[in-house]
Enzyme design. Structure first.
Site, PDB file in Angstrom:
ATOM      1  N   ASP A   1       0.886  -1.161   0.000  1.00 13.04           N
ATOM      2  CA  ASP A   1       0.000   0.000   0.000  1.00 13.04           C
ATOM      3  C   ASP A   1       0.924   1.210   0.000  1.00 13.04           C
ATOM      4  OD1 ASP A   1      -2.215   1.669   0.140  1.00 13.04           O
ATOM      5  OD2 ASP A   1      -2.345   1.540   2.322  1.00 13.04           O
TER       6      ASP A   1
ATOM      7  N   GLU B   1      -1.179  -1.280  -4.969  1.00 14.01           N
ATOM      8  CA  GLU B   1      -2.408  -0.557  -5.274  1.00 14.01           C
ATOM      9  C   GLU B   1      -2.159   0.512  -6.322  1.00 14.01           C
ATOM     10  OE1 GLU B   1      -5.859   0.566  -2.415  1.00 14.01           O
ATOM     11  OE2 GLU B   1      -4.442   2.231  -2.374  1.00 14.01           O
TER      12      GLU B   1
ATOM     13  N   ASP C   1      -2.664   0.872   6.783  1.00 13.60           N
ATOM     14  CA  ASP C   1      -1.849   0.693   5.581  1.00 13.60           C
ATOM     15  C   ASP C   1      -1.319  -0.741   5.491  1.00 13.60           C
ATOM     16  OD1 ASP C   1      -1.294   3.822   4.813  1.00 13.60           O
ATOM     17  OD2 ASP C   1      -1.320   3.482   6.975  1.00 13.60           O
TER      18      ASP C   1
END
Length: 175
Positions: free
Chosen positions: A7, A67, A140
């Protein structure tokens, strides 16, 4: 297959490494690379790059799932995250780790079966799928684990990887 989920960010880079074999998950490690706001931005990026290299050397993943960026309202933050994401991708590329990108919608769908799932639903399913006693402290990190699961569900199968390596179309009816 070992998958490193990422992330991206510049203050916090969440990571989660899992093994996926025979439709079973095993958590390898998870955590975050954190940088201090008082540190000059170029030094923060360097810290992320160095720590990412160390993490990849430790985990030795077969794939990195990260991501995809999407812009909300603050473009300066998005640009800074994009720069941090760039050094993360560079680190993986330099170490010959295949990179796969997923949108938040794809992650939610893969983990919960519902693209509009709430964050708490994604976190609960991540916890269940990985047999964790509790979710990691940082969102996260939890997101990174969900991204790794997404790759295992969407792109991490041996069959799909073999198909991606083939030059001609794969026919499932072939023996």
């Amino acid at each position: 297959m070992k998958i490193l989920g990422i992330d991206p960010g510049y203050a916090i880079v969440g990571y989660g490494a899992i093994a996926f074999k025979c439709n079973r998950y095993q958590t390898i490690c998870y955590g975050a690379i954190e940088t201090k706001a008082s540190t000059p931005f170029c030094e923060r990026i360097e810290h992320i790059y160095d720590d990412m290299n160390e993490l990849i050397n430790k985990v030795k993943p077969d794939a990195m799932a990260i991501e995809k960026l999407y812009f909300q309202s603050n473009q300066k933050t998005a640009i800074d995250v994009a720069q941090a994401r760039g050094v993360i991708l560079l680190s993986a590329k330099k170490m010959n780790v295949p990179i796969f990108e997923y949108t938040p919608l794809q992650v939610k769908t893969a983990v919960t079966g519902y693209g509009k799932a709430k964050k708490t639903q994604v976190m609960e399913m991540t916890k269940r799928l990985l047999s964790l006693e509790k979710m990691p402290r940082l969102d996260d990190t939890a997101d990174a684990l969900a991204i790794a699961i997404c790759h295992a569900q969407a792109g991490g199968t041996d069959l799909r990887l073999k198909m991606m390596r083939r030059k001609e179309p794969y026919n499932v009816l072939q023996s």
